[in-house]
Motif scaffolding. Structure first.
Motif, PDB file in Angstrom:
ATOM      1  N   LEU A   1     -12.837   7.221   9.942  1.00  0.00           N
ATOM      2  CA  LEU A   1     -11.644   6.783   9.368  1.00  0.00           C
ATOM      3  C   LEU A   1     -12.092   7.540   7.955  1.00  0.00           C
ATOM      4  CD1 LEU A   1     -10.068   2.795  10.694  1.00  0.00           C
ATOM      5  CD2 LEU A   1      -9.806   5.602  10.962  1.00  0.00           C
ATOM      6  N   ALA A   2     -12.674   7.067   6.770  1.00  0.00           N
ATOM      7  CA  ALA A   2     -13.223   7.732   5.726  1.00  0.00           C
ATOM      8  C   ALA A   2     -13.325   9.296   5.515  1.00  0.00           C
ATOM      9  CB  ALA A   2     -13.650   7.380   4.949  1.00  0.00           C
ATOM     10  N   TRP A   3     -13.586   9.186   6.498  1.00  0.00           N
ATOM     11  CA  TRP A   3     -13.145  11.584   6.380  1.00  0.00           C
ATOM     12  C   TRP A   3     -12.387  11.610   6.705  1.00  0.00           C
ATOM     13  CZ3 TRP A   3     -12.251  13.582  11.105  1.00  0.00           C
ATOM     14  CH2 TRP A   3     -13.211  15.606  10.692  1.00  0.00           C
ATOM     15  N   ASP A   4     -11.639  11.349   7.931  1.00  0.00           N
ATOM     16  CA  ASP A   4     -10.339  11.638   8.309  1.00  0.00           C
ATOM     17  C   ASP A   4      -9.311  11.664   7.368  1.00  0.00           C
ATOM     18  OD1 ASP A   4      -9.158  12.558  11.070  1.00  0.00           O
ATOM     19  OD2 ASP A   4      -7.439  11.373  10.276  1.00  0.00           O
ATOM     20  N   THR A   5      -8.917  10.272   6.164  1.00  0.00           N
ATOM     21  CA  THR A   5      -8.200  10.474   5.530  1.00  0.00           C
ATOM     22  C   THR A   5      -8.337  10.981   4.129  1.00  0.00           C
ATOM     23  OG1 THR A   5      -9.619   8.851   4.820  1.00  0.00           O
ATOM     24  CG2 THR A   5      -7.520   7.387   6.046  1.00  0.00           C
ATOM     25  N   ARG A   6      -9.686  11.312   4.107  1.00  0.00           N
ATOM     26  CA  ARG A   6      -9.917  12.313   2.998  1.00  0.00           C
ATOM     27  C   ARG A   6      -9.155  13.392   3.511  1.00  0.00           C
ATOM     28  NH1 ARG A   6     -14.519  10.901   2.426  1.00  0.00           N
ATOM     29  NH2 ARG A   6     -15.742  12.391   3.868  1.00  0.00           N
ATOM     30  N   ARG A   7      -9.649  13.965   4.481  1.00  0.00           N
ATOM     31  CA  ARG A   7      -8.794  15.357   4.789  1.00  0.00           C
ATOM     32  C   ARG A   7      -7.516  15.372   4.654  1.00  0.00           C
ATOM     33  NH1 ARG A   7      -8.841  17.939   9.873  1.00  0.00           N
ATOM     34  NH2 ARG A   7      -8.978  16.380  11.779  1.00  0.00           N
ATOM     35  N   ARG A   8      -7.244  14.684   5.004  1.00  0.00           N
ATOM     36  CA  ARG A   8      -5.039  14.905   4.947  1.00  0.00           C
ATOM     37  C   ARG A   8      -4.726  14.051   3.770  1.00  0.00           C
ATOM     38  NH1 ARG A   8      -4.179  15.084  10.546  1.00  0.00           N
ATOM     39  NH2 ARG A   8      -6.096  14.302  12.362  1.00  0.00           N
ATOM     40  N   GLY A   9      -5.617  13.868   2.714  1.00  0.00           N
ATOM     41  CA  GLY A   9      -4.897  13.367   1.665  1.00  0.00           C
ATOM     42  C   GLY A   9      -4.533  12.133   1.615  1.00  0.00           C
ATOM     43  N   ARG A  10      -5.316  11.825   2.149  1.00  0.00           N
ATOM     44  CA  ARG A  10      -5.113   9.817   2.122  1.00  0.00           C
ATOM     45  C   ARG A  10      -5.927   9.030   2.783  1.00  0.00           C
ATOM     46  NH1 ARG A  10      -3.354   9.896   8.781  1.00  0.00           N
ATOM     47  NH2 ARG A  10      -2.525   8.256   8.095  1.00  0.00           N
TER      48      ARG A  10
ATOM     49  N   TYR B   1       0.951  -1.135  -0.087  1.00  0.00           N
ATOM     50  CA  TYR B   1       0.188  -0.191   0.343  1.00  0.00           C
ATOM     51  C   TYR B   1       0.996   1.435   0.370  1.00  0.00           C
ATOM     52  CZ  TYR B   1      -3.698  -3.033   0.902  1.00  0.00           C
ATOM     53  OH  TYR B   1      -4.853  -4.157   1.007  1.00  0.00           O
ATOM     54  N   PRO B   2       0.147   2.004  -0.951  1.00  0.00           N
ATOM     55  CA  PRO B   2       0.916   3.648  -0.421  1.00  0.00           C
ATOM     56  C   PRO B   2       1.647   4.023   1.461  1.00  0.00           C
ATOM     57  CG  PRO B   2      -0.731   4.195  -1.853  1.00  0.00           C
ATOM     58  CD  PRO B   2      -0.373   2.710  -1.101  1.00  0.00           C
ATOM     59  N   ALA B   3       2.654   4.659   1.319  1.00  0.00           N
ATOM     60  CA  ALA B   3       2.903   5.063   2.948  1.00  0.00           C
ATOM     61  C   ALA B   3       2.077   6.495   3.411  1.00  0.00           C
ATOM     62  CB  ALA B   3       4.276   5.544   2.451  1.00  0.00           C
ATOM     63  N   HIS B   4       1.792   6.278   4.517  1.00  0.00           N
ATOM     64  CA  HIS B   4       0.836   7.064   5.249  1.00  0.00           C
ATOM     65  C   HIS B   4      -0.496   6.676   4.547  1.00  0.00           C
ATOM     66  CE1 HIS B   4       4.515   9.842   5.755  1.00  0.00           C
ATOM     67  NE2 HIS B   4       4.496   9.745   4.250  1.00  0.00           N
ATOM     68  N   ASP B   5      -0.735   5.132   4.118  1.00  0.00           N
ATOM     69  CA  ASP B   5      -2.198   5.278   3.856  1.00  0.00           C
ATOM     70  C   ASP B   5      -2.897   5.002   5.081  1.00  0.00           C
ATOM     71  OD1 ASP B   5      -2.215   6.858   1.528  1.00  0.00           O
ATOM     72  OD2 ASP B   5      -2.930   5.112   0.651  1.00  0.00           O
ATOM     73  N   VAL B   6      -4.234   4.206   4.730  1.00  0.00           N
ATOM     74  CA  VAL B   6      -4.630   3.710   6.341  1.00  0.00           C
ATOM     75  C   VAL B   6      -5.794   1.932   5.964  1.00  0.00           C
ATOM     76  CG1 VAL B   6      -6.357   3.167   8.723  1.00  0.00           C
ATOM     77  CG2 VAL B   6      -5.014   5.187   7.663  1.00  0.00           C
ATOM     78  N   LEU B   7      -5.001   0.852   6.827  1.00  0.00           N
ATOM     79  CA  LEU B   7      -5.569   0.113   6.507  1.00  0.00           C
ATOM     80  C   LEU B   7      -6.250  -0.448   7.336  1.00  0.00           C
ATOM     81  CD1 LEU B   7      -5.851  -2.514   3.764  1.00  0.00           C
ATOM     82  CD2 LEU B   7      -3.136  -3.184   5.887  1.00  0.00           C
TER      83      LEU B   7
END
Length: 216
Positions: A134-143, A38-44
């Motif tokens: 998690l989806a909202w937080d990752t999206r707003r942080r560009g992840r 997965y890309p670094a800094h993404d969330v799984l």
């Protein structure tokens, strides 16, 4: 929607070309996949029934560092529960301090997200609001948010609970079964769960064959 099949002996990078990879190996035409990247800094998010092997999968396969040298943070509510149990008297019922464990768990998850680290989260599958957060937080942080979903027979999951000496009530297990069944049905239809950029579906055999989960 396109669904990926396992390449022969090569790693899979979920979300790069197709959003869903059904890697269950019951179909002999599918080869076991040695690694997910997965890309670094993404969330799984690792999701599935209680006892399906999520904790074992995370502890066995997730690399401690990403390819940038950053720490890959693993968030497992079971780790938090055990930490509290070590500090409290053994006679104290878990039900009495379970709300505190959950608060500590989500506080730790919030800290990990704010640190912009690569994160792997143990998810029971029965709490959609956690994935929405998690989806909202990752999206707003560009992840981006991804899911690995363990499709395990309920009987096998109950055996897993017995093996670790911890179980959930029949009511709670039924709620988990319904939630995971909906997730599996969506992924089988080529739809990642809402808010997820990708989803990987594993059965017990594919989970055992998976050697690594890494962030690059």
């Amino acid at each position: 929607m396109r669904r990926g099949r396992a390449p022969s002996g090569g790693p899979v990078r979920p979300g790069r070309r197709v959003p869903v990879h059904d890697l269950r190996t019951a179909d002999e035409s599918r080869a076991a996949v040695p690694e997910l990247r997965y890309p670094a800094h993404d969330v799984l998010v690792a999701s599935g029934l209680p006892g399906s092997g999520k904790t074992t999968l995370i502890s066995r396969t997730v690399a401690p560092l990403d390819e940038e040298g950053g720490t890959v943070v693993r968030i497992d509510s079971q780790d938090m529960r055990e930490a509290w149990e070590r500090r409290l008297p053994g006679w104290l019922p878990y039900a009495l301090y379970r709300p505190l464990v959950r608060c500590a768990h989500y506080a730790g998850l919030r800290r990990a997200l704010r640190a912009d680290a690569s994160v792997v989260v143990h998810d029971c599958g029965a709490l959609p609001w956690v994935r929405r957060w998690l989806a909202w937080d990752t999206r707003r942080r560009g992840r981006r948010l991804h899911m690995v979903l363990l499709d395990v027979d309920p009987g096998v999951a109950l055996e897993g609970q017995a093996a670790r000496g911890r179980g959930v009530s029949g009511y709670a297990f039924g709620r988990h079964r319904r939630a995971v069944r909906r997730l599996v049905a969506g992924v089988e239809a080529g739809r990642p769960p809402q808010g997820c950029a990708s989803a990987v579906l594993l059965d017990r055999e594919a989970t055992s064959a998976l050697r690594g989960i890494s962030f690059e």
